[in-house]
Structure formats: structure tokens, C-alpha cells
Design a protein around this motif. Structure first.
Motif, PDB file in Angstrom:
ATOM      1  N   PHE A  48       0.801  -1.221   0.000  1.00 44.98           N
ATOM      2  CA  PHE A  48       0.000   0.000   0.000  1.00 44.98           C
ATOM      3  C   PHE A  48       0.835   1.273   0.000  1.00 44.98           C
ATOM      4  O   PHE A  48       0.287   2.375  -0.032  1.00 44.98           O
ATOM      5  CB  PHE A  48      -0.941   0.004   1.206  1.00 44.98           C
ATOM      6  CG  PHE A  48      -1.818  -1.219   1.303  1.00 44.98           C
ATOM      7  CD1 PHE A  48      -2.277  -1.839   0.163  1.00 44.98           C
ATOM      8  CD2 PHE A  48      -2.175  -1.738   2.538  1.00 44.98           C
ATOM      9  CE1 PHE A  48      -3.085  -2.970   0.238  1.00 44.98           C
ATOM     10  CE2 PHE A  48      -2.986  -2.863   2.628  1.00 44.98           C
ATOM     11  CZ  PHE A  48      -3.440  -3.489   1.472  1.00 44.98           C
ATOM     12  N   ALA A  49       2.153   1.142   0.066  1.00 44.52           N
ATOM     13  CA  ALA A  49       3.019   2.322   0.062  1.00 44.52           C
ATOM     14  C   ALA A  49       3.136   2.865  -1.357  1.00 44.52           C
ATOM     15  O   ALA A  49       3.219   2.107  -2.328  1.00 44.52           O
ATOM     16  CB  ALA A  49       4.397   1.965   0.598  1.00 44.52           C
ATOM     17  N   VAL A  50       3.126   4.169  -1.474  1.00 37.94           N
ATOM     18  CA  VAL A  50       3.278   4.808  -2.783  1.00 37.94           C
ATOM     19  C   VAL A  50       4.341   5.889  -2.659  1.00 37.94           C
ATOM     20  O   VAL A  50       4.352   6.660  -1.700  1.00 37.94           O
ATOM     21  CB  VAL A  50       1.939   5.391  -3.288  1.00 37.94           C
ATOM     22  CG1 VAL A  50       1.387   6.423  -2.320  1.00 37.94           C
ATOM     23  CG2 VAL A  50       2.092   6.000  -4.670  1.00 37.94           C
ATOM     24  N   ALA A  51       5.231   5.936  -3.634  1.00 38.04           N
ATOM     25  CA  ALA A  51       6.330   6.890  -3.592  1.00 38.04           C
ATOM     26  C   ALA A  51       5.945   8.197  -4.252  1.00 38.04           C
ATOM     27  O   ALA A  51       5.122   8.234  -5.178  1.00 38.04           O
ATOM     28  CB  ALA A  51       7.555   6.298  -4.299  1.00 38.04           C
ATOM     29  N   ASN A  52       6.529   9.279  -3.751  1.00 37.72           N
ATOM     30  CA  ASN A  52       6.386  10.564  -4.428  1.00 37.72           C
ATOM     31  C   ASN A  52       7.261  10.572  -5.679  1.00 37.72           C
ATOM     32  O   ASN A  52       8.233   9.814  -5.775  1.00 37.72           O
ATOM     33  CB  ASN A  52       6.824  11.705  -3.507  1.00 37.72           C
ATOM     34  CG  ASN A  52       5.830  11.973  -2.407  1.00 37.72           C
ATOM     35  OD1 ASN A  52       4.629  11.796  -2.578  1.00 37.72           O
ATOM     36  ND2 ASN A  52       6.322  12.392  -1.247  1.00 37.72           N
ATOM     37  N   PRO A  53       6.929  11.410  -6.646  1.00 39.71           N
ATOM     38  CA  PRO A  53       7.796  11.508  -7.831  1.00 39.71           C
ATOM     39  C   PRO A  53       9.174  12.030  -7.431  1.00 39.71           C
ATOM     40  O   PRO A  53       9.304  12.834  -6.507  1.00 39.71           O
ATOM     41  CB  PRO A  53       7.042  12.488  -8.732  1.00 39.71           C
ATOM     42  CG  PRO A  53       6.172  13.275  -7.806  1.00 39.71           C
ATOM     43  CD  PRO A  53       5.785  12.327  -6.710  1.00 39.71           C
ATOM     44  N   ASP A  54      10.182  11.555  -8.121  1.00 36.62           N
ATOM     45  CA  ASP A  54      11.535  12.043  -7.865  1.00 36.62           C
ATOM     46  C   ASP A  54      11.677  13.474  -8.371  1.00 36.62           C
ATOM     47  O   ASP A  54      10.981  13.877  -9.308  1.00 36.62           O
ATOM     48  CB  ASP A  54      12.564  11.152  -8.576  1.00 36.62           C
ATOM     49  CG  ASP A  54      12.608   9.752  -7.991  1.00 36.62           C
ATOM     50  OD1 ASP A  54      12.368   9.630  -6.776  1.00 36.62           O
ATOM     51  OD2 ASP A  54      12.856   8.802  -8.756  1.00 36.62           O
ATOM     52  N   PRO A  55      12.572  14.261  -7.761  1.00 31.10           N
ATOM     53  CA  PRO A  55      12.799  15.624  -8.264  1.00 31.10           C
ATOM     54  C   PRO A  55      13.173  15.600  -9.751  1.00 31.10           C
ATOM     55  O   PRO A  55      14.017  14.811 -10.177  1.00 31.10           O
ATOM     56  CB  PRO A  55      13.971  16.129  -7.404  1.00 31.10           C
ATOM     57  CG  PRO A  55      13.899  15.307  -6.165  1.00 31.10           C
ATOM     58  CD  PRO A  55      13.398  13.962  -6.581  1.00 31.10           C
ATOM     59  N   GLY A  56      12.509  16.417 -10.520  1.00 34.35           N
ATOM     60  CA  GLY A  56      12.773  16.476 -11.949  1.00 34.35           C
ATOM     61  C   GLY A  56      12.024  15.442 -12.757  1.00 34.35           C
ATOM     62  O   GLY A  56      12.042  15.476 -13.994  1.00 34.35           O
ATOM     63  N   HIS A 105      -6.641  -0.387   2.392  1.00 36.26           N
ATOM     64  CA  HIS A 105      -5.478  -0.008   1.580  1.00 36.26           C
ATOM     65  C   HIS A 105      -5.016   1.381   2.029  1.00 36.26           C
ATOM     66  O   HIS A 105      -5.471   2.400   1.520  1.00 36.26           O
ATOM     67  CB  HIS A 105      -5.882   0.000   0.109  1.00 36.26           C
ATOM     68  CG  HIS A 105      -4.769   0.227  -0.865  1.00 36.26           C
ATOM     69  ND1 HIS A 105      -3.925   1.310  -0.812  1.00 36.26           N
ATOM     70  CD2 HIS A 105      -4.368  -0.504  -1.932  1.00 36.26           C
ATOM     71  CE1 HIS A 105      -3.063   1.239  -1.806  1.00 36.26           C
ATOM     72  NE2 HIS A 105      -3.308   0.146  -2.503  1.00 36.26           N
ATOM     73  N   ILE A 106      -4.105   1.420   2.987  1.00 33.84           N
ATOM     74  CA  ILE A 106      -3.638   2.681   3.585  1.00 33.84           C
ATOM     75  C   ILE A 106      -2.115   2.707   3.558  1.00 33.84           C
ATOM     76  O   ILE A 106      -1.462   1.729   3.939  1.00 33.84           O
ATOM     77  CB  ILE A 106      -4.144   2.819   5.038  1.00 33.84           C
ATOM     78  CG1 ILE A 106      -5.668   2.998   5.064  1.00 33.84           C
ATOM     79  CG2 ILE A 106      -3.456   3.994   5.741  1.00 33.84           C
ATOM     80  CD1 ILE A 106      -6.266   2.892   6.449  1.00 33.84           C
ATOM     81  N   ASP A 107      -1.564   3.816   3.123  1.00 31.91           N
ATOM     82  CA  ASP A 107      -0.112   4.003   3.153  1.00 31.91           C
ATOM     83  C   ASP A 107       0.267   4.511   4.538  1.00 31.91           C
ATOM     84  O   ASP A 107       0.277   5.712   4.809  1.00 31.91           O
ATOM     85  CB  ASP A 107       0.297   5.007   2.073  1.00 31.91           C
ATOM     86  CG  ASP A 107       1.813   5.171   1.988  1.00 31.91           C
ATOM     87  OD1 ASP A 107       2.514   4.621   2.858  1.00 31.91           O
ATOM     88  OD2 ASP A 107       2.284   5.861   1.071  1.00 31.91           O
ATOM     89  N   TRP A 108       0.610   3.588   5.428  1.00 30.77           N
ATOM     90  CA  TRP A 108       0.901   3.941   6.813  1.00 30.77           C
ATOM     91  C   TRP A 108       2.223   4.688   6.956  1.00 30.77           C
ATOM     92  O   TRP A 108       2.498   5.275   8.013  1.00 30.77           O
ATOM     93  CB  TRP A 108       0.886   2.691   7.697  1.00 30.77           C
ATOM     94  CG  TRP A 108      -0.499   2.168   7.908  1.00 30.77           C
ATOM     95  CD1 TRP A 108      -1.063   1.053   7.361  1.00 30.77           C
ATOM     96  CD2 TRP A 108      -1.521   2.757   8.715  1.00 30.77           C
ATOM     97  NE1 TRP A 108      -2.365   0.909   7.771  1.00 30.77           N
ATOM     98  CE2 TRP A 108      -2.674   1.937   8.608  1.00 30.77           C
ATOM     99  CE3 TRP A 108      -1.582   3.894   9.527  1.00 30.77           C
ATOM    100  CZ2 TRP A 108      -3.867   2.227   9.273  1.00 30.77           C
ATOM    101  CZ3 TRP A 108      -2.769   4.178  10.197  1.00 30.77           C
ATOM    102  CH2 TRP A 108      -3.887   3.353  10.073  1.00 30.77           C
ATOM    103  N   ASP A 109       3.053   4.687   5.924  1.00 24.68           N
ATOM    104  CA  ASP A 109       4.293   5.461   5.995  1.00 24.68           C
ATOM    105  C   ASP A 109       4.008   6.958   6.122  1.00 24.68           C
ATOM    106  O   ASP A 109       4.886   7.727   6.538  1.00 24.68           O
ATOM    107  CB  ASP A 109       5.138   5.231   4.735  1.00 24.68           C
ATOM    108  CG  ASP A 109       5.704   3.822   4.677  1.00 24.68           C
ATOM    109  OD1 ASP A 109       5.616   3.108   5.692  1.00 24.68           O
ATOM    110  OD2 ASP A 109       6.221   3.429   3.612  1.00 24.68           O
ATOM    111  N   ARG A 110       2.817   7.384   5.741  1.00 24.85           N
ATOM    112  CA  ARG A 110       2.486   8.804   5.721  1.00 24.85           C
ATOM    113  C   ARG A 110       1.650   9.230   6.931  1.00 24.85           C
ATOM    114  O   ARG A 110       1.157  10.359   6.981  1.00 24.85           O
ATOM    115  CB  ARG A 110       1.730   9.141   4.436  1.00 24.85           C
ATOM    116  CG  ARG A 110       2.565   8.927   3.185  1.00 24.85           C
ATOM    117  CD  ARG A 110       1.739   9.114   1.911  1.00 24.85           C
ATOM    118  NE  ARG A 110       2.523   8.859   0.721  1.00 24.85           N
ATOM    119  CZ  ARG A 110       3.199   9.790   0.039  1.00 24.85           C
ATOM    120  NH1 ARG A 110       3.172  11.048   0.437  1.00 24.85           N
ATOM    121  NH2 ARG A 110       3.890   9.468  -1.035  1.00 24.85           N
TER     122      ARG A 110
END
Length: 816
Positions: A28-36, A127-132
């Protein structure tokens, strides 16, 4: 084989298995877009209003968050990068009152409840991204709440002032107008009183006009927008100044009828007006005014404005100068005037306002007609309040004889030239009072210095940590004031003795920006990175109760507009699409921890599994409608899940087939309906019903060549609702890719085109028969087929048909 399959279905084994898989794989973890990184257009921010950790979850929460879960899986399987975070609105009255009830410290109770809720949420398979995860009471979070306060303060959008406020005698704190429902505290139900106190306010009125618009909002319920527009209000007119020479005061009045100012024969202040008591100081009326203000100021507005309510009031002993006539007119205090409108003061024009007329009649005040209709009229008998074509001014000095609209403009221009008036727009909305005389809240980063006045705490000294106090219970003054060590600090500007602000912020401040922090929750140098927030926001789908229309939803819109103006965000509306779930009611009222009428999911999950609870709570009725909680239909949901298990296991050994049998057509029709119900309408209950029909048909046709395809379709479509059993069945069907990673099924348009359809035949609106007919028949042929049915003929009974209603592709109704 079926009996063996029934024995194999055990949610106590299957559900923990898949929950562990999701945890191990960080599914359920989703990454942020990378810089650029190029902006990915296929991203989706799914969010529900965060919970108060003042207890554990109840079935109202289960409804809300399961809806969000279905949408999360649906968008993910459509190919979107989906953000679905969770956090806790852990400061404020709900959490503190829960601690008071239990006799423990708010931090202890809050963190215990958070741990319990987190465990419940994981057990339900959401479905929860607990990292956030964030919580408002954590210093890592409220450091940035304080930072945002300072930004608002720098822009003169946060200020301190003495003002009439709503005081809850039970919770011992000030309430914002939006937290008073029918004159009572929204949290505890106590009758609210009026007080005049020094308070902190956000200048939300600076954005009142823009908050009435919804630029860029994709889809909000019209009802919600209407509630906000009505709450904000907007009236065009003029602001006129009435002079009180004795006190060297100019009191502004807003009016939509400046054409009637020559008819103002008295002046009235609301009892809660800041000047109400001051005007009477030193006069013979002082005691009477003070008593009247105390008795009437906190009464409900609806009650005070009731048409049949007797007019009451008290003369202050003072006079104001009518700016048009230069004549002194008496100043009264009367409860039919509210602070919610205009400036909380009115010019009494009894000839042209019904309430003013009744007040003048009650207290023997003069009535002067200054606007006259074409056919005349006697304002001494009744007030002439309705505008009419051709009305003109009378008894209005140099403006007498002018048409009323022209006269209004001319009078305002004249008064403006002498500094006694101006054109103005007034809003019903008042500035947001957010300081609270309670312990469990975000400290306000302000120090008071006798030499420097109000001094903000420097940013590099944030967060101002909430200290421990011996007794946090409310006593009518801020509990923080008792902690002398914490209160007494050097002035950040001059170094002299200073005292901290003892009030804390209302929890609505915390929740006005939490959805931004989710995007970048571990940022230690800023509340968020703008590139990341602009990538995810505005929130694509927000779910929460309509009761927050004039509170949280309005405050969040205000925050986002201010932050956009400060260059911290690239958008001006927080939530693109808004959906209001209905209330789950129990014991005759909304299920709520504050009401003590909650039913939790734990026992049902323990007995029947999380999937059954998830499916049941969405099967009952449209999700935007209220429903009374009952578990009387729960066994039916359990039986359906067991049937799903049986028929899918039975079809697992069948050979795949693309043959377009009726069962295959049914599967594709189900795909189309479920997709549409979730995507466009959020009609989860009808989507579930459609899959039930497919499973029933599959159970009736175990040897159909399309049985395996229908089984896979049913599992795939139910996956967002019942993620555990469908993960298990998908694996047993032999698939290597998990079902939650599979693309969402797409219906074959060719199999949605039917050669026949079931025609429903009614007589006088009641269904009498059904018949399968060819698609494309003319209306005349449909009517003929309907009339020929024996059961229909029996109900026609030879009577003449006076009307025929045909709905193409659906029904024929014969009216006799």
C-alpha cells in the motif's frame, strides 16, 4: 467437493495471511515523484476525513473508509498511482473530553486510542499508506501548524481582539459560530452563552467573496455549495455612520435600503454588540441594559427572529445623530437585532421594515414614511417593505420625488461626500475565532511583552511545546496559565519579561491543512515541498459528512486560498470531488462516540471476517443516504461469501473459453455496470447486487463453457470490496500476478449488444408480466406483443385503453 470447499473457507486463516503479505511487500506504500521526474498524469489522491481518536472505530467509520478503500483499489487497477494516507485529528475537545471521562491524561488516552484504531484499520484490510501517518498532537506536526499561524499573522490574517464570543459553560471554552448548532454546543449539546473576551481570529472574511465561488472545483454537491453560500451570505448596500457625540463615537450601520435613511427614527444594537454595555455606562439605564444583555445575548437567532415573538428592548439613555437629518434618535438594545448581520447595529425605519414597525408600535416610537408606492399607502397602519415599480421618495429632503433606486444612489453619494457613508458589501460570515481556553491543543506561538506588545515566537524556536500541567481540566480560564515556569519567558524582541499565550488553537486549525502534510510527511525543513504537493493536489476524491460544510470544509478552502496567495501552493481549491456519506444511525440518532451510541466492527470481524463486514456495510443502501444500523441481514452476506467460494472453486478446473454464451454476456454486462456504478455514481450497493446476480447465474450453470471466465470476473470485480477472499481465490485459480495488481476488467462492447431484451408489461403502473422480445421492434409491435399476453389480457378485462406509455428497451404501460 463443495463440502470440502466450504471447510476450506476460513477467514481467520485467510485474512491474516494476506494482511501479512501486504505488510511484507509494502503493497500500500506509494512513492512521491523524484525531483525532476516528469509529472505523471495518471495519479489519484483518495482521502476521507481523518478520525478523532476519542474512542475506537464504529460502523459509521467502517462505511466511510470502506468506500474510500473500494475507490482506491479501483483507481489503482485502472493504472493510477494512488495516494491514500491516514492520520488522526488528535488535538482538541473530542480527545480531551474522552480523557476527562476516563480520568487520565489526554496524551495517554489519545495514543492508546490511536494504537487501537490503527489495529482495527489493519484488521479490516484497508489499503492505507501507513508510511504517511501523521497525528495533530505530535510536535513534528504542530511545529508546522504554528509556522502557518505565523505566516497568517505576518499577513494580518491572524489577529487578537476583544469581541462577543460563544461560550460553552460545559466545555468551558469559546466556540466558533460554526460550532454552535441551534444555540447549542455541537460537541456536548450545552446551551451556549455570550461573553466578551480577548480572542484570536483568522480574517476569513477577507476571502468571503471568493469563498462563495468554486473556481476549479470539478464536482461538489450543489447542496453543499448552497449551504456555504448561504452561510457566507452577501448583501449589497451602504455603510452609514451614526454619531454619538457624548462618547465621540461613530457607529457604522450596514443597510440594503439607504433610500430609507430619512425615515430612521431610532437606533438599535444587538445585545452582544461590543458597545451595548459601554453606551449605557453612567446613565440611569446602566443596570437595566446590563441585565437585558445578560438575559438575551446568548438566545438562539432563530428564536429571536421568530415572527410571533414579542418585541423586547431597553433604552440606553443615549442618542445617535441620523446622518441624513442631523436629528438625534434614541439608541436601544433589542434582541431582534443579531451580530450575524451587518455590523450588529441597525437604523430603525419602522415605516419600511416589519420588525422595526412592530418594535416602534411596542415602544411608541415615531413612524415616518419616506418611500411611497405609486398607489400611495399608509405606513402608520403597516410597514411598506416590498419594492414596487414606480416607487418614489417622500419626506426625504432634497431627494424627495426621486425614484427610489435613483434616490438611494444619490443619498449614498451625498453622505460619502461628507464622510458619513459609503457603498458597501456585507457578509453574514464572521471572522473565525480559533483560540480555546483548553489544555489539549496546539500552543499559539505568541509572547506578550509590556514594552513590545504582541511578539511572535521566532521560527527557529518552533515548536513551542505543549507543557505538562498538574490539572488540565477546564475551569473557565486556560489551564496553561497555571504553569508559571512555562508561561514566563523572555520577550523574543527585547529580552525583557514576557508571558506566553495561554490559549491553544482549536482542532479545526490542525485539520485545515493535514491533507497537505500527507504529501510530504517527513519533511523537516518545511511543512511540505511545493512540487510534491502540487503533484498530488487538489485531492481527487474527498469523502466526509455534510455536517462539516460550514466548518472544516470552509476552513480548508480558506487556508488553501491564503497559502496559494503566499506562493506556497499552486492551486486554490483543496478538494476536486466531494462526496458525503450518509449517517449510520443507532438508537434513533447519528452513531457517534460523543453520543455514546456506537456499534463497533470488532465482534462481527471476529465472528465472520473483515470481508463480510466490508461487503455488508456497502450492500445495504445508497451510500449517501442515512441508514439505521441493524445486523439482521448479515447472515445473508455471509452466505453469499460462502457461495462465492464454492462456485469459484468449482469453476477453477474448467477450461477457459471465449465462447459468447449467455453467461459470458452476463459477465461482460456486469463488468460494465460495476465499473459505471463505482466510477460515475459511487453506487456501491448496486455494483454488489450486479456481482451477486452473476454469481447466482454461475452457480446455476456450472458446466457452461464460460464458467471459468465468469468466476474470474466475479472475483476481480469483488476484489475492492472483499480483498482477502478474492486474493485467495485468484491464487487458487492459478494466477501468478496478485489480483490487486491485475488491470481492471474492461467489457467487450460486442457482447454488450443484445439481440433480445426482457420487456416489462404494466397495467395501470403495476407489473403484470414480462416477455423476451427482439431489440429494435417498433413501438406499435411492442404494444401488440404486450396486449397479446394472457396475463395482461386478464387484467385488461375488455376495458378500453385510454393511454399507452412506452419506454424503449424497457417497458410498456397500458392505462385503462
Amino acid at each position: 467437493m463443495f463440502a470440502e470447499a466450504i471447510d476450506l473457507y476460513d477467514p481467520k486463516e485467510i485474512e491474516p495471511k494476506w494482511q501479512q503479505v501486504w505488510a511484507d511487500q509494502r503493497t500500500f506504500a506509494v512513492a512521491n515523484p523524484d525531483p525532476g521526474e516528469d509529472a505523471d498524469p495518471d495519479h489519484f489522491y483518495m482521502l476521507e476525513m481523518l478520525p478523532y481518536p476519542s474512542g475506537v472505530l464504529h460502523m459509521g467509520h467502517v462505511l466511510n473508509y470502506t468506500m474510500g478503500d473500494v475507490l482506491t483499489y479501483f483507481r489503482r487497477r485502472q493504472g493510477y498511482r494512488v495516494l491514500r494516507p491516514m492520520g488522526f485529528d488528535s488535538f482538541g475537545l473530542p480527545a480531551e473530553n474522552a480523557a476527562i471521562r476516563e480520568g487520565a491524561h489526554p496524551r495517554e488516552i489519545t495514543e492508546r486510542n490511536i494504537a487501537s484504531i490503527r489495529k482495527q484499520m489493519r484488521r479490516l484490510g484497508w489499503h492505507i499508506d501507513w508510511d504517511r501517518e501523521v497525528s495533530a498532537h505530535e510536535p513534528e506536526y504542530y511545529r508546522w501548524t504554528q509556522w502557518l499561524f505565523l505566516k497568517f499573522y505576518e499577513e494580518d490574517l491572524a489577529y487578537r481582539a476583544e469581541a462577543p464570543v460563544n461560550w460553552c459553560p460545559n466545555d468551558q471554552t469559546v466556540l466558533a459560530n460554526e460550532q454552535v448548532i441551534d444555540g447549542r454546543c455541537e460537541r456536548c449539546g450545552a446551551e451556549v452563552e455570550a461573553k466578551s473576551l480577548e480572542q484570536w481570529f483568522f480574517r476569513i472574511t477577507a476571502y468571503a467573496d471568493e469563498l462563495r465561488r468554486y473556481d476549479g472545483v470539478v464536482s461538489w454537491p450543489e447542496r453543499t455549495m448552497a449551504i456555504q453560500r448561504n452561510w457566507i451570505g452577501r448583501s449589497e448596500g451602504a455603510e452609514l455612520l451614526f454619531r454619538v457625540d457624548e462618547l465621540d463615537l461613530d457607529i457604522p450601520v450596514f443597510t440594503t435600503r439607504p433610500d430609507t435613511v430619512f425615515g430612521a427614527t431610532f437606533f438599535v444594537l444587538a445585545p452582544e454588540h461590543p458597545l451595548a454595555r459601554r453606551l449605557a455606562e453612567g446613565t440611569a439605564a446602566e443596570d437595566a441594559v446590563n441585565e437585558y444583555v445578560k438575559r438575551t445575548a446568548a438566545a438562539r437567532g432563530e428564536e429571536r427572529l421568530a415572527a410571533d415573538r414579542e418585541k423586547t428592548g431597553v433604552f440606553t439613555g443615549r442618542y445617535a445623530i441620523n446622518p441624513a437629518t442631523d436629528e438625534p434618535i434614541p439608541i436601544w438594545i433589542a434582541d431582534y437585532v443579531l451580530m450575524d448581520y451587518g455590523t450588529g447595529a441597525i437604523m430603525g425605519v419602522p415605516a419600511h421594515d416589519e420588525r422595526d414597525f412592530e418594535f416602534a408600535q411596542a415602544f411608541g416610537l415615531p413612524v415616518v414614511t419616506v418611500v411611497e408606492p405609486e398607489d400611495g399607502g399608509d405606513a402608520e397602519e403597516e410597514a411598506f417593505v416590498a419594492h414596487s415599480e414606480g416607487e418614489r421618495l417622500v419626506n426625504s429632503g432634497q431627494f424627495t420625488g426621486l425614484p427610489a433606486p435613483e434616490g438611494a444612489r444619490a443619498i449614498v453619494e451625498w453622505l460619502a461626500s461628507t464622510g458619513r457613508g459609503r457603498p458597501a458589501i456585507s457578509f453574514r460570515l464572521r471572522d473565525w475565532g480559533f483560540s480555546r481556553q483548553r489544555y489539549w491543543g496546539c500552543p499559539i506561538p505568541i509572547v506578550y511583552c509590556e514594552a513590545c506588545g504582541i511578539v511572535p515566537v521566532p521560527e527557529d524556536e518552533l515548536p513551542v511545546l505543549l507543557p505538562e500541567v498538574e490539572d488540565y481540566r477546564p475551569k473557565g480560564k486556560p489551564p496553561l496559565a497555571s504553569n508559571e515556569e512555562w508561561m514566563n519567558v523572555p520577550c523574543p524582541r527585547c529580552g525583557g519579561p514576557g508571558r506566553r499565550e495561554a490559549d491553544t488553537m482549536d482542532t479545526f486549525v490542525d485539520s485545515s491543512w493535514y491533507f497537505l502534510r500527507y504529501c510530504d510527511p517527513r519533511n523537516e525543513s518545511a511543512p511540505w515541498d511545493r512540487q510534491i504537493v502540487d503533484y498530488w493536489c487538489p485531492v481527487d476524491q474527498y469523502i466526509g459528512g455534510i455536517e462539516h460544510a460550514t466548518g472544516h470544509l470552509l476552513y480548508s478552502r480558506f487556508f488553501v486560498k491564503v497559502l496559494n496567495d503566499l506562493g506556497l501552493l499552486g492551486f486554490r481549491e483543496p478538494f476536486a470531488r466531494l462526496f458525503h456519506q450518509g449517517w449510520v444511525r443507532f438508537a434513533g440518532t447519528k452513531m457517534s462516540k460523543s453520543r455514546g451510541n456506537v456499534i463497533g466492527p470488532d465482534e462481527l470481524v471476529e465472528a465472520h471476517g473483515a470481508d463480510a463486514v466490508r461487503l455488508y456495510v456497502l450492500s445495504d443502501s445508497p451510500p449517501d443516504q442515512d441508514r439505521a444500523w441493524t445486523d439482521s441481514g448479515f447472515e445473508g452476506t455471509v452466505r453469499f461469501i460462502r457461495k462465492l467460494w464454492r462456485v469459484v472453486i468449482a469453476a477453477a478446473d474448467a477450461d477457459p473459453s471465449a465462447e459468447p454464451t449467455p453467461l459470458a454476456r452476463k459477465a461482460h454486462e456486469t463488468i460494465a455496470k460495476v465499473s459505471d456504478d463505482i466510477d460515475r455514481r459511487l453506487h456501491f450497493h448496486t455494483a454488489i447486487s450486479a456481482v451477486r446476480e452473476l454469481v447466482n447465474e454461475l452457480g446455476d450453470a456450472p458446466g457452461d463453457p464460460a464458467a471459468r471466465f465468469a468466476a474470474e470476473t466475479a472475483v476481480s470485480l469483488l476484489q475492492p470490496y472483499t480483498p482477502h477472499i478474492t486474493a485467495e481465490l485468484w491464487e487458487r485459480l492459478g494466477h501468478k500476478t496478485p489480483v490487486w495488481e491485475e488491470p481492471w476488467p474492461v467489457a467487450d462492447p460486442a457482447l454488450l449488444v443484445r439481440e433480445t431484451f426482457q420487456l416489462v408489461v404494466q397495467v395501470n403502473g403495476r407489473v403484470r408480466d414480462r416477455v423476451e422480445v427482439e431489440v429494435g421492434l417498433a413501438e406499435e409491435e411492442l404494444v401488440a406483443r404486450a396486449k397479446a399476453l394472457p396475463r395482461v389480457q386478464a387484467h385488461l378485462d375488455g376495458k378500453p385503453i385510454r393511454d399507452v406509455i412506452v419506454v424503449p428497451g424497457k417497458l410498456v404501460n397500458l392505462v385503462v
